[in-house]
Design a protein around this motif. Structure first.
Motif, PDB file in Angstrom:
ATOM      1  N   LEU A  60       0.828  -1.202   0.000  1.00  0.00           N
ATOM      2  CA  LEU A  60       0.000   0.000   0.000  1.00  0.00           C
ATOM      3  C   LEU A  60       0.859   1.247   0.000  1.00  0.00           C
ATOM      4  N   ASP A  61       0.425   2.250  -0.741  1.00  0.00           N
ATOM      5  CA  ASP A  61       0.970   3.591  -0.598  1.00  0.00           C
ATOM      6  C   ASP A  61       0.041   4.318   0.362  1.00  0.00           C
ATOM      7  N   ILE A  62       0.579   4.762   1.485  1.00  0.00           N
ATOM      8  CA  ILE A  62      -0.205   5.426   2.518  1.00  0.00           C
ATOM      9  C   ILE A  62       0.200   6.893   2.557  1.00  0.00           C
ATOM     10  N   THR A  63      -0.794   7.764   2.442  1.00  0.00           N
ATOM     11  CA  THR A  63      -0.546   9.203   2.417  1.00  0.00           C
ATOM     12  C   THR A  63      -1.040   9.827   3.714  1.00  0.00           C
ATOM     13  N   PHE A  64      -0.208  10.720   4.263  1.00  0.00           N
ATOM     14  CA  PHE A  64      -0.574  11.394   5.508  1.00  0.00           C
ATOM     15  C   PHE A  64      -0.124  12.842   5.451  1.00  0.00           C
ATOM     16  N   VAL A  65      -0.725  13.650   6.312  1.00  0.00           N
ATOM     17  CA  VAL A  65      -0.414  15.080   6.380  1.00  0.00           C
ATOM     18  C   VAL A  65       0.845  15.274   7.216  1.00  0.00           C
ATOM     19  N   VAL A  66       1.763  16.069   6.690  1.00  0.00           N
ATOM     20  CA  VAL A  66       2.980  16.411   7.426  1.00  0.00           C
ATOM     21  C   VAL A  66       2.637  17.537   8.384  1.00  0.00           C
ATOM     22  N   ARG A  67       2.888  17.313   9.654  1.00  0.00           N
ATOM     23  CA  ARG A  67       2.576  18.318  10.676  1.00  0.00           C
ATOM     24  C   ARG A  67       3.516  19.505  10.573  1.00  0.00           C
ATOM     25  N   GLU A  68       2.959  20.668  10.817  1.00  0.00           N
ATOM     26  CA  GLU A  68       3.770  21.866  10.870  1.00  0.00           C
ATOM     27  C   GLU A  68       4.279  22.033  12.299  1.00  0.00           C
ATOM     28  N   THR A  69       5.518  22.464  12.428  1.00  0.00           N
ATOM     29  CA  THR A  69       6.077  22.736  13.750  1.00  0.00           C
ATOM     30  C   THR A  69       6.560  24.172  13.789  1.00  0.00           C
TER      31      THR A  69
END
Length: 72
Positions: A60-69
């Motif tokens: 699977l290719d799993i996509t997620f949001v990169v958190r801003e710091t």
């Protein structure tokens, strides 16, 4: 602006393709937050000598949001 990242993960199940997908997603969710989608890249399996499926494997290719710091 929302930035996403995609990673490829693999997993398997002896029950079904759907169970293999759910296994990968559940494990990914233990360490990755804000998963937004998945794409099935590959499905394969194993069979016994009589041709009965005995295992299912998914990539699977799993996509997620990169958190801003905040940087100081």
């Amino acid at each position: 602006m929302r930035i996403t990242k995609t990673v490829r993960l693999s997993g398997s199940s002896d029950r079904s393709i759907e169970a293999a997908i759910k296994t990968v997603l559940a494990r990914a969710a233990e360490t990755i937050t804000e998963i937004t989608r998945f794409d099935v890249v590959n499905v394969s399996g194993e069979v016994d000598s009589s041709g009965v499926p005995t295992g299912y494997h998914v990539d699977l290719d799993i996509t997620f949001v990169v958190r801003e710091t905040a940087h100081n």
